[in-house]
Write a protein that holds these residues in place. Structure first.
Motif: not given
Length: 65
Positions: A8-10, A15-16, A63-65
């Motif tokens: 999922t990209m927010y 990005v989880p 999750t990568v921020s």
């Protein structure tokens, strides 16, 4: 080969990633936010082809921020 991958990209750039995968082949997932530099989300270095019979023995949940 067997992969189950949920990404999922927010809009805030996080990005989880949840995945399960075999130990072969190697792969890398990267993200780029607004034309910025690539950032590695997940990297896996293959084991051997002998891991193919074992379906999805590896997993990642991060999750990568």
């Amino acid at each position: 080969m067997s992969y189950t991958l949920y990404v999922t990209m927010y809009t805030n750039g996080s990005v989880p990633v949840k995945e399960k995968y075999d130990g072969y082949p190697s792969y890398e997932i990267c993200k780029r936010v607004d034309g910025g530099p690539l950032k590695t989300v997940c990297r896996f270095t293959q084991q051997t082809t002998s891991s193919l019979p074992y379906s999805e023995e590896h997993s990642v949940n991060k999750t990568v921020s």
